[in-house]
Scaffold this motif. Structure first.
Motif, PDB file in Angstrom:
ATOM      1  N   LEU A   1       0.813  -1.230   0.000  1.00 38.73           N
ATOM      2  CA  LEU A   1       0.000   0.000   0.000  1.00 38.73           C
ATOM      3  C   LEU A   1       0.841   1.272   0.000  1.00 38.73           C
ATOM      4  O   LEU A   1       0.369   2.332  -0.400  1.00 38.73           O
TER       5      LEU A   1
ATOM      6  N   ILE B   1       1.212   3.440  -3.311  1.00 36.95           N
ATOM      7  CA  ILE B   1       0.173   4.294  -3.918  1.00 36.95           C
ATOM      8  C   ILE B   1       0.581   5.756  -3.714  1.00 36.95           C
ATOM      9  O   ILE B   1       1.065   6.121  -2.640  1.00 36.95           O
TER      10      ILE B   1
ATOM     11  N   ALA C   1      -6.895  11.309   0.376  1.00 39.86           N
ATOM     12  CA  ALA C   1      -7.649  10.387  -0.476  1.00 39.86           C
ATOM     13  C   ALA C   1      -8.571  11.149  -1.424  1.00 39.86           C
ATOM     14  O   ALA C   1      -9.797  11.129  -1.287  1.00 39.86           O
TER      15      ALA C   1
ATOM     16  N   ALA D   1      -6.998   8.525   9.472  1.00 36.45           N
ATOM     17  CA  ALA D   1      -6.755   8.555   8.024  1.00 36.45           C
ATOM     18  C   ALA D   1      -6.971   7.176   7.409  1.00 36.45           C
ATOM     19  O   ALA D   1      -6.713   6.162   8.056  1.00 36.45           O
ATOM     20  N   PRO D   2      -7.424   7.133   6.125  1.00 32.06           N
ATOM     21  CA  PRO D   2      -7.599   5.829   5.472  1.00 32.06           C
ATOM     22  C   PRO D   2      -6.287   5.067   5.330  1.00 32.06           C
ATOM     23  O   PRO D   2      -6.292   3.851   5.190  1.00 32.06           O
ATOM     24  N   THR D   3      -5.168   5.778   5.366  1.00 31.87           N
ATOM     25  CA  THR D   3      -3.850   5.164   5.148  1.00 31.87           C
ATOM     26  C   THR D   3      -3.100   4.886   6.452  1.00 31.87           C
ATOM     27  O   THR D   3      -1.922   4.556   6.422  1.00 31.87           O
ATOM     28  N   TYR D   4      -3.767   5.021   7.605  1.00 36.97           N
ATOM     29  CA  TYR D   4      -3.078   4.823   8.885  1.00 36.97           C
ATOM     30  C   TYR D   4      -2.574   3.386   9.030  1.00 36.97           C
ATOM     31  O   TYR D   4      -3.286   2.435   8.750  1.00 36.97           O
TER      32      TYR D   4
ATOM     33  N   LYS E   1      -0.625   0.825  11.915  1.00 37.14           N
ATOM     34  CA  LYS E   1      -0.292   0.783  13.349  1.00 37.14           C
ATOM     35  C   LYS E   1       1.198   0.957  13.585  1.00 37.14           C
ATOM     36  O   LYS E   1       1.618   1.631  14.497  1.00 37.14           O
TER      37      LYS E   1
END
Lengths: 226, 226
Positions: free
Chosen positions: B6, B9, B31, B162-165, B167
């Motif tokens: 991911l 992107i 996004a 965020a959608p890209t978080y 952990k």
């Protein structure tokens, strides 16, 4: 309204593939985002006229192959300016079948994401597909191709079916330029076409007749001086 | 599944604003895509917990301000790591009311896009809003901030919403690093915090006590050596 404001949005460049029974197809795309983290899911916008869109609606699966910055123009053109209705886009392209059954591109691919469609939304000319990621991997290290790099450095053009298509694209100024009247690609003598074996500085007249447009594959006689 | 796929992107970095009656709010977002060309329309994914999402659902309008590469971390942090429920995010930020009534950010903004929502789709933790562009302009020339630049060069971090978080974010290796336990920002002695007036090479102990985390604004005592 100033349409140039849209040029400041940043994108990557991807090949999105799907399947329909035993048939496979794919297309270049830039309108991709990750839309949730838990579960990891993607959203992608594709033109309703495109065969890949039709395949995704039927099979409910898609694969995103993330291109590296060194992907050649003719590979991007093969998936962006031709239709899978008329041509086998996977000719001479290494690929393998993914977990979903849709193909993963192996050439010039940094990483891939396989998704099963969970939501879709028709927004006029295009559909937004949302897919939960069911498999993903990194194939090699490298810089991802960005839409800005494709346009500014590689001087690629945009198909009419793309969400970002502009009727009048801005071209760099140059004195010795020839334009492909199929796709709009500009041959610039100063820059040549290194991906296609044409050294910078080569006059258009000296290019072999076997040379084809690096973006759409049109023959040399489709070019006119601009 | 390899979540590192991911990371390949590509995105830009934006501040998305909206209004609710006389109230205004905004948040950072990555996004964002253009989803149709005719009419020009955008799609943006925002967390359902965020106040800006709530405002867009009510007012059906949003503005995207496209940040320049030189936007400072503390501006991005003010819109990304704080909630408009607790703080006035527009304090010390130049802005003007747009045609839609939502605010346009004027600081560090290359261009803006104003949109009226035509479609929305709840996809779990986030909603995708699609909006037709009703006004847009370019404010200045410059390079757009990309998500890669924010992370790799400016060493910014990602909010949990965020959608890209992820952990476990990948941190650059360094011997003298202090971590903000509020947002995860790493102070690296070698790089300093030039946006905050701290020269490269400044040991953490020598930073004035009035200094705050460039990303989230936490005080110096929220940092621990890592």
């Amino acid at each position: 309204m100033n349409p140039k404001a849209l040029f400041n949005i940043s994108y990557g460049l991807y090949i999105v593939t799907s399947k329909n029974g035993d048939n496979i197809n794919g297309q270049t795309a830039n309108a991709l985002i990750q839309v949730t983290a838990e579960p990891p899911a993607l959203a992608i916008g594709l033109n309703n006229k495109n065969l890949t869109n039709e395949y995704i609606k039927k099979s409910k699966v898609f694969v995103v192959s993330i291109l590296s910055q060194d992907a050649p123009l003719n590979m991007i053109g093969q998936f962006g300016f031709k239709s899978g209705r008329d041509t086998d886009k996977f000719e001479n392209i290494n690929h393998k079948q993914g977990k979903t059954g849709a193909p993963i591109i192996l050439d010039n691919t940094l990483a891939y994401l396989e998704a099963k469609v969970t939501h879709e939304m028709d927004v006029g000319t295009h559909t937004i597909f949302v897919g939960e990621i069911v498999e993903s991997d990194v194939l090699k290290d490298g810089k991802p191709m960005t839409y800005a790099y494709y346009h500014q450095v590689k001087r690629g053009t945009t198909p009419k079916t793309a969400p970002t298509y502009q009727k009048e694209e801005i071209k760099p100024a140059s004195s010795t330029r020839y334009k492909c009247f199929i796709c709009g690609y500009i041959y610039d003598q100063e820059k040549g076409d290194p991906d296609g074996g044409i050294a910078p500085g080569t006059p258009f007249e000296d290019i072999p007749d076997t040379w084809t447009c690096p973006t759409c594959g049109a023959s040399k006689d489709q070019f006119k001086k601009v």
